[in-house]
Write a protein that holds these residues in place. Structure first.
Motif, short mmCIF file in Angstrom:
data_model
loop_
_atom_site.label_atom_id
_atom_site.label_comp_id
_atom_site.label_asym_id
_atom_site.label_seq_id
_atom_site.Cartn_x
_atom_site.Cartn_y
_atom_site.Cartn_z
N THR A 112 119.66 -22.10 8.78
CA THR A 112 119.83 -20.65 8.79
C THR A 112 120.49 -20.17 7.50
OG1 THR A 112 120.05 -20.67 11.21
CG2 THR A 112 120.84 -18.71 10.05
N LEU A 113 121.51 -20.89 7.04
CA LEU A 113 122.19 -20.53 5.80
C LEU A 113 121.23 -20.64 4.60
CD1 LEU A 113 125.70 -22.24 6.11
CD2 LEU A 113 125.19 -19.79 6.17
N GLY A 114 120.45 -21.69 4.60
CA GLY A 114 119.49 -21.90 3.52
C GLY A 114 118.47 -20.78 3.45
N ASN A 115 117.97 -20.37 4.61
CA ASN A 115 116.99 -19.28 4.65
C ASN A 115 117.62 -17.95 4.21
OD1 ASN A 115 114.75 -20.75 5.44
ND2 ASN A 115 115.18 -20.53 7.62
N ALA A 116 118.90 -17.77 4.57
CA ALA A 116 119.59 -16.55 4.16
C ALA A 116 119.78 -16.51 2.64
CB ALA A 116 120.94 -16.46 4.86
N LEU A 117 120.13 -17.63 2.06
CA LEU A 117 120.30 -17.70 0.61
C LEU A 117 118.98 -17.51 -0.14
CD1 LEU A 117 122.81 -20.71 0.28
CD2 LEU A 117 123.27 -18.32 -0.26
N ASN A 118 117.90 -18.01 0.47
CA ASN A 118 116.59 -17.94 -0.19
C ASN A 118 115.76 -16.75 0.28
OD1 ASN A 118 116.92 -20.37 -1.72
ND2 ASN A 118 116.53 -21.55 0.15
N GLN A 119 116.41 -15.80 0.94
CA GLN A 119 115.69 -14.64 1.46
C GLN A 119 114.97 -13.91 0.33
OE1 GLN A 119 118.19 -11.90 3.52
NE2 GLN A 119 116.50 -10.90 4.59
N GLY A 120 113.72 -13.57 0.59
CA GLY A 120 112.92 -12.88 -0.41
C GLY A 120 112.14 -13.81 -1.31
N THR A 121 112.33 -15.12 -1.10
CA THR A 121 111.57 -16.11 -1.89
C THR A 121 110.63 -16.87 -0.96
OG1 THR A 121 113.12 -17.96 -1.60
CG2 THR A 121 113.61 -16.37 -3.36
N ALA A 122 109.81 -17.72 -1.57
CA ALA A 122 108.86 -18.51 -0.78
C ALA A 122 109.56 -19.50 0.14
CB ALA A 122 107.92 -19.26 -1.72
N ARG A 123 110.82 -19.83 -0.19
CA ARG A 123 111.56 -20.80 0.62
C ARG A 123 112.48 -20.12 1.63
NH1 ARG A 123 114.52 -24.76 -3.40
NH2 ARG A 123 115.22 -22.75 -4.28
N GLY A 124 112.33 -18.81 1.78
CA GLY A 124 113.23 -18.06 2.65
C GLY A 124 112.92 -18.10 4.12
N SER A 125 111.83 -18.75 4.50
CA SER A 125 111.48 -18.83 5.93
C SER A 125 111.11 -20.26 6.30
CB SER A 125 110.32 -17.89 6.24
OG SER A 125 109.20 -18.20 5.40
N ALA A 126 111.92 -21.20 5.83
CA ALA A 126 111.65 -22.62 6.07
C ALA A 126 111.91 -22.99 7.53
CB ALA A 126 112.54 -23.46 5.16
N VAL A 127 111.16 -23.96 8.02
CA VAL A 127 111.36 -24.45 9.39
C VAL A 127 112.11 -25.78 9.39
CG1 VAL A 127 109.34 -23.26 10.29
CG2 VAL A 127 109.09 -25.57 9.34
N GLY A 128 112.42 -26.27 8.20
CA GLY A 128 113.15 -27.53 8.10
C GLY A 128 113.55 -27.78 6.66
N PHE A 129 114.23 -28.90 6.42
CA PHE A 129 114.64 -29.25 5.06
C PHE A 129 114.71 -30.76 4.92
CE2 PHE A 129 118.44 -28.45 7.60
CZ PHE A 129 119.18 -29.61 7.42
N LYS A 130 114.61 -31.23 3.69
CA LYS A 130 114.68 -32.67 3.43
C LYS A 130 116.10 -33.16 3.73
CE LYS A 130 111.81 -34.82 1.73
NZ LYS A 130 110.75 -35.64 2.37
N LEU A 131 116.19 -34.35 4.27
CA LEU A 131 117.48 -34.87 4.69
C LEU A 131 118.46 -34.99 3.52
CD1 LEU A 131 118.93 -35.87 7.25
CD2 LEU A 131 118.25 -38.19 6.62
N ASP A 132 117.96 -35.37 2.34
CA ASP A 132 118.87 -35.54 1.20
C ASP A 132 119.42 -34.21 0.70
OD1 ASP A 132 116.63 -34.52 0.01
OD2 ASP A 132 116.29 -36.21 -1.35
N SER A 133 118.91 -33.08 1.24
CA SER A 133 119.47 -31.78 0.88
C SER A 133 120.90 -31.63 1.38
CB SER A 133 118.61 -30.65 1.48
OG SER A 133 117.30 -30.69 0.96
N LEU A 134 121.26 -32.42 2.38
CA LEU A 134 122.63 -32.37 2.92
C LEU A 134 123.65 -32.71 1.84
CD1 LEU A 134 122.15 -34.18 6.36
CD2 LEU A 134 122.44 -31.73 5.98
N LEU A 135 123.25 -33.57 0.91
CA LEU A 135 124.18 -34.02 -0.14
C LEU A 135 124.34 -32.98 -1.24
CD1 LEU A 135 123.05 -37.76 -0.43
CD2 LEU A 135 124.70 -36.72 1.13
N LYS A 136 123.50 -31.94 -1.22
CA LYS A 136 123.57 -30.90 -2.26
C LYS A 136 124.46 -29.73 -1.84
CE LYS A 136 118.89 -32.11 -3.75
NZ LYS A 136 117.49 -31.65 -3.89
N LEU A 137 124.93 -29.74 -0.60
CA LEU A 137 125.74 -28.63 -0.10
C LEU A 137 127.05 -28.50 -0.87
CD1 LEU A 137 125.27 -29.01 3.76
CD2 LEU A 137 124.12 -27.42 2.23
N SER A 138 127.57 -29.62 -1.35
CA SER A 138 128.82 -29.59 -2.11
C SER A 138 128.60 -29.24 -3.57
CB SER A 138 129.54 -30.94 -2.00
OG SER A 138 130.00 -31.16 -0.68
N ASP A 139 127.34 -29.22 -4.00
CA ASP A 139 127.02 -28.87 -5.39
C ASP A 139 126.73 -27.38 -5.56
OD1 ASP A 139 127.25 -31.56 -6.04
OD2 ASP A 139 125.13 -31.95 -5.68
#
Length: 343
Positions: A112-139
């Motif tokens: 939900t946070l990811g979709n909110a950040l990417n609102q208005g872009t092609a990635r703003g309505s994602a139904v999932g994310f790659k698992l390694d994206s979890l490690l990018k939250l601190s970046d």
């Protein structure tokens, strides 16, 4: 013969503690002259106990093979127990991750946070994310560079769903599982199976040895009765764990070939540590902010009290005519009262 078997068992243990011992004994080492022992025709009683033992040892057919079998038997239980423990750890970890409702809710919040950040872009309505994206939250940091997306996630959960903050308590076996390599377990399984095959081969070969291997055969048959059943059970568990490991990758929408069990558990284990670190830092920051506000409130209270006190002191320093007039009136009344009483 029983005493001799004890001697073989002891020698096998010695082999385990000193791996080069066997090669030195049977392949031209300096420590033992097997040819000299075999050709000895003198009085055995003149030999030391060690020499007498090795003299008898040389009479045993395929003694090197038998010693290796004894060495395998000695380590079998501990090897199997360790394998079973690691396999159960993988099974438990996979089950805990898939059954954790708290982890599932956190993943949904991250999406939900990811979709909110990417609102208005092609990635703003994602139904999932790659698992390694979890490690990018601190970046991913805020514009003021003071807060990461991980800190914001923890702050949001603390305010809206505080019961999720200890989700890692659902994953008791994750840390241990993240350190296990399935390839290593496969190699250990293969080593156990091959070791058991050699035991069976030596047992079959020893049937033609005669009386000298009778005790050896009996000991090995007893061992095989339990060892074969344990290995069958272990093979079944290993197959189950393989399916469980693949299903964990698939649970997160990943291909087990590209994102295998080891990678999944390592990512999740690192994510848990990063999450806990951000959560603790948020709590420390909140505590520091609370103390700062309390300190400022105390200063304001002290300043207000001081100002009030100064005001009171200022009032007291001014002439109070009303009080003096009242005091004079009282004095006249008292004087008149005194005169009246005298009259």
């Amino acid at each position: 013969m029983e005493l001799f078997l004890v001697g073989l068992n002891t020698l096998a243990k010695l082999m385990l503690s000193m791996p080069k011992c066997l090669n030195n004994l049977f392949h031209g080492g300096d420590q033992f002259d097997s040819d000299g022992q075999e050709n000895y025709t003198g009085n055995k009683d003149m030999l030391g106990k060690c020499e007498q033992f090795f003299l008898e040892l040389m009479k045993v057919p395929r003694v090197e093979s038998k010693l290796r079998v004894f060495a395998f038997r000695i380590t079998f239980s501990s090897q199997v127990n360790e394998l079973r423990c690691n396999l159960n750890t993988i099974n438990n970890a996979a089950g805990e991750v898939k059954e954790s409702a708290k982890l599932r809710q956190i993943m949904q919040t991250i999406l939900t946070l990811g979709n909110a950040l990417n609102q208005g872009t092609a990635r703003g309505s994602a139904v999932g994310f790659k698992l390694d994206s979890l490690l990018k939250l601190s970046d991913t940091r805020a514009r003021n560079n003071k807060m990461t997306l991980m800190h914001y996630l923890c702050k949001l959960l603390a305010e809206k769903m505080p019961e999720l903050l200890d989700f890692d308590k659902d994953l008791n076996h994750l840390e241990a599982a993240s350190k296990i390599q399935l390839k290593s377990l496969a190699e250990e399984m293969q080593a156990v199976s091959k070791g058991l095959e050699k035991v069976e081969q030596e047992l079959t070969a020893s049937e033609n040895d005669g009386a000298i291997s009778a005790g050896f055969q009996k000991a090995l048959k007893n061992f095989l009765d339990t060892a074969e059943a344990e290995v069958r059970s272990l093979i079944s568990l290993y197959s189950e764990v393989g399916r469980s490991a693949d299903s964990l990758s698939q649970y997160f929408g990943e291909d087990p070939a590209r994102c295998p069990f080891e990678q999944v558990t390592q990512i999740l284990a690192i994510f848990c540590k990063m999450f806990n670190k951000a959560r603790d830092e948020n709590e420390q920051l909140a505590d520091a902010e609370k103390k700062k506000l309390e300190k400022e409130a105390m200063k304001e209270q002290a300043a207000a009290h001081s100002a009030k006190k100064e005001g009171v002191d200022a009032d007291r320093s001014k002439p109070n005519y009303r009080v003096q007039k009242h005091t004079r009136s009282n004095s006249i009344s008292e004087a008149l009262g005194s005169l009246h009483s005298v009259g």
